[in-house]
Design an enzyme around this catalytic site. Structure first.
Site, mmCIF file in Angstrom:
data_model
loop_
_atom_site.group_PDB
_atom_site.id
_atom_site.type_symbol
_atom_site.label_atom_id
_atom_site.label_comp_id
_atom_site.label_asym_id
_atom_site.label_seq_id
_atom_site.Cartn_x
_atom_site.Cartn_y
_atom_site.Cartn_z
ATOM 1 N N ASP A 10 2.879 -4.353 -9.551
ATOM 2 C CA ASP A 10 1.551 -4.222 -8.917
ATOM 3 C C ASP A 10 1.564 -4.005 -7.401
ATOM 4 O O ASP A 10 0.706 -4.562 -6.692
ATOM 5 C CB ASP A 10 0.685 -5.449 -9.263
ATOM 6 C CG ASP A 10 0.302 -5.470 -10.726
ATOM 7 O OD1 ASP A 10 0.874 -4.699 -11.507
ATOM 8 O OD2 ASP A 10 -0.576 -6.282 -11.102
ATOM 9 N N ASP A 53 -1.893 -2.591 -12.235
ATOM 10 C CA ASP A 53 -3.124 -3.186 -12.719
ATOM 11 C C ASP A 53 -4.109 -2.017 -12.796
ATOM 12 O O ASP A 53 -4.213 -1.230 -11.856
ATOM 13 C CB ASP A 53 -3.584 -4.228 -11.681
ATOM 14 C CG ASP A 53 -4.329 -5.388 -12.282
ATOM 15 O OD1 ASP A 53 -4.007 -5.802 -13.409
ATOM 16 O OD2 ASP A 53 -5.238 -5.918 -11.595
ATOM 17 N N HIS A 55 -7.758 -1.359 -14.104
ATOM 18 C CA HIS A 55 -9.023 -1.812 -14.694
ATOM 19 C C HIS A 55 -10.079 -0.714 -14.790
ATOM 20 O O HIS A 55 -10.192 0.112 -13.889
ATOM 21 C CB HIS A 55 -9.622 -2.931 -13.834
ATOM 22 C CG HIS A 55 -8.774 -4.151 -13.729
ATOM 23 N ND1 HIS A 55 -8.232 -4.790 -14.807
ATOM 24 C CD2 HIS A 55 -8.371 -4.868 -12.643
ATOM 25 C CE1 HIS A 55 -7.552 -5.850 -14.402
ATOM 26 N NE2 HIS A 55 -7.605 -5.918 -13.086
ATOM 27 N N HIS A 92 -11.360 -4.675 -8.347
ATOM 28 C CA HIS A 92 -10.094 -4.170 -7.779
ATOM 29 C C HIS A 92 -9.401 -3.234 -8.765
ATOM 30 O O HIS A 92 -9.644 -3.315 -9.975
ATOM 31 C CB HIS A 92 -9.163 -5.334 -7.414
ATOM 32 C CG HIS A 92 -8.714 -6.132 -8.596
ATOM 33 N ND1 HIS A 92 -9.488 -7.109 -9.175
ATOM 34 C CD2 HIS A 92 -7.569 -6.077 -9.338
ATOM 35 C CE1 HIS A 92 -8.849 -7.629 -10.210
ATOM 36 N NE2 HIS A 92 -7.679 -7.011 -10.345
ATOM 37 N N LYS A 122 -1.622 -1.903 -17.260
ATOM 38 C CA LYS A 122 -2.142 -3.054 -18.000
ATOM 39 C C LYS A 122 -3.538 -3.408 -17.537
ATOM 40 O O LYS A 122 -3.957 -2.995 -16.461
ATOM 41 C CB LYS A 122 -1.207 -4.249 -17.797
ATOM 42 C CG LYS A 122 -1.078 -4.576 -16.345
ATOM 43 C CD LYS A 122 0.024 -5.533 -16.053
ATOM 44 C CE LYS A 122 0.189 -5.692 -14.574
ATOM 45 N NZ LYS A 122 -1.044 -5.995 -13.847
ATOM 46 N N CYS A 184 0.546 -11.810 -11.844
ATOM 47 C CA CYS A 184 1.243 -10.786 -12.638
ATOM 48 C C CYS A 184 2.763 -10.913 -12.592
ATOM 49 O O CYS A 184 3.433 -10.645 -13.592
ATOM 50 C CB CYS A 184 0.772 -9.410 -12.207
ATOM 51 S SG CYS A 184 -0.961 -9.150 -12.701
HETATM 52 C C1 VGL Z 1 -3.249 -9.666 -10.209
HETATM 53 C C2 VGL Z 1 -5.150 -10.909 -9.904
HETATM 54 C C3 VGL Z 1 -5.891 -9.989 -10.612
HETATM 55 C C4 VGL Z 1 -1.787 -9.509 -9.942
HETATM 56 C C5 VGL Z 1 -3.969 -8.743 -10.931
HETATM 57 O O1 VGL Z 1 -1.311 -8.366 -9.840
HETATM 58 O O2 VGL Z 1 -1.091 -10.537 -9.808
HETATM 59 N N1 VGL Z 1 -3.843 -10.745 -9.704
HETATM 60 N N2 VGL Z 1 -5.297 -8.912 -11.135
HETATM 61 ZN ZN ZN Z 2 -6.488 -7.375 -11.982
#
Ligand code: VGL
Ligand code: ZN
Length: 246
Positions: A10, A53, A55, A92, A122, A184
């Site tokens: 990420d 990440d 979304h 995000h 993901k 993550c």
């Molecule tokens: C993450 C919070 C929300 C991460 C992803 O990459 O750790 N943290 N989405």
């Molecule tokens: Zn996230």
């Protein structure tokens, strides 16, 4: 001996200070370290997987969807009927936006690894939180593309796309870096152990959303049989990682 994958978790624009919507404190400090690990003249990873990440708008983890404060906890039932406590996040890493792209500093270093590299995406389903790379899908794409529409990632960890891909490449060791340590990175590392990979987490190359939780995460990973290298500014972590990867 088995092969080694570098798993870069990420490292996306939205997780980086100063402008990321969910900037991980000091998250940008991991970038030069990871960039160094992508120097082809110094390292020879068999496989590199970078995670994203990824979304959709109004994802279940977004505070805005529930009309609740950011960083509060909410009991929810997800798209698979599972009850869980969700930490609510600012919007995000929305699919197709620049915010979800891996930071340029790292993308520029991916070139020499192209043949050995995959992306794991993901948390693309509107109603499912997925912190772990082992819950994502594997793609060659580095540009925005549509997520799959059917598989909601409910497979056992050992049959996940990530585990099957790594095993198909002969990988049995993971070197894990990126953000965020307490979400993550933690879930990816624990799932990697559950899928029977040997794992090393490189402490100088990870940062947490809640810095005071980082030691707890390191201890949890060690309790599950993972190794944490380079804690508390210990020098010589490169040699330790090389010995592991050999
Ligand atoms: C993450 C919070 C929300 C991460 C992803 O990459 O750790 N943290 N989405
Ligand atoms: Zn996230």
């Amino acid at each position: 001996m088995g092969k080694t994958a570098l798993v870069i978790v990420d490292c996306q624009n939205d997780f980086m200070p100063p402008d990321g919507a969910l900037a991980v404190p000091n998250g940008d400090e991991v970038l030069p370290v990871i960039r160094g690990m992508l120097d082809r003249s110094k390292w020879d990873w068999d496989v590199v997987v970078a995670t994203q990440d990824y979304h959709p708008p109004r994802h279940i983890s977004f505070a805005s969807r529930h009309g609740k404060p950011v960083l509060s906890d909410l009991e929810l039932t997800d798209g698979r009927g599972r009850h869980y406590t969700q930490t609510l996040w600012p919007d995000h890493c929305i699919q197709g936006t620049k915010a979800t792209e891996i930071v340029k500093e790292l993308r520029d270093a991916f070139g020499p690894w192209k043949e050995r590299m995959k992306i794991a995406r993901k948390a693309w389903h509107p109603d499912i939180e997925q912190y772990s790379a082992f819950e994502g899908y594997i793609t060659d794409a580095t540009d925005p593309s549509e997520p799959p529409s059917e598989d909601i990632g409910a497979k056992p960890i050992e049959e996940s796309e990530m585990a099957l891909y790594l095993k198909s490449q002969g990988v049995d060791k993971l070197v894990i870096v990126g953000v965020a340590t307490d979400f993550c990175v933690c879930h990816t590392n624990l799932d990697g152990l559950a899928a029977k990979f040997n794992t090393v987490l490189v402490a100088p190359a990870v940062r947490a959303v809640f810095a005071d939780r980082e030691n707890g995460v390191f201890e949890q990973i060690e309790q599950q049989g993972g190794t944490v290298i380079g804690r508390e500014g210990a020098s010589g972590w490169e040699a330790d990682v090389r010995a592991f990867a050999r």
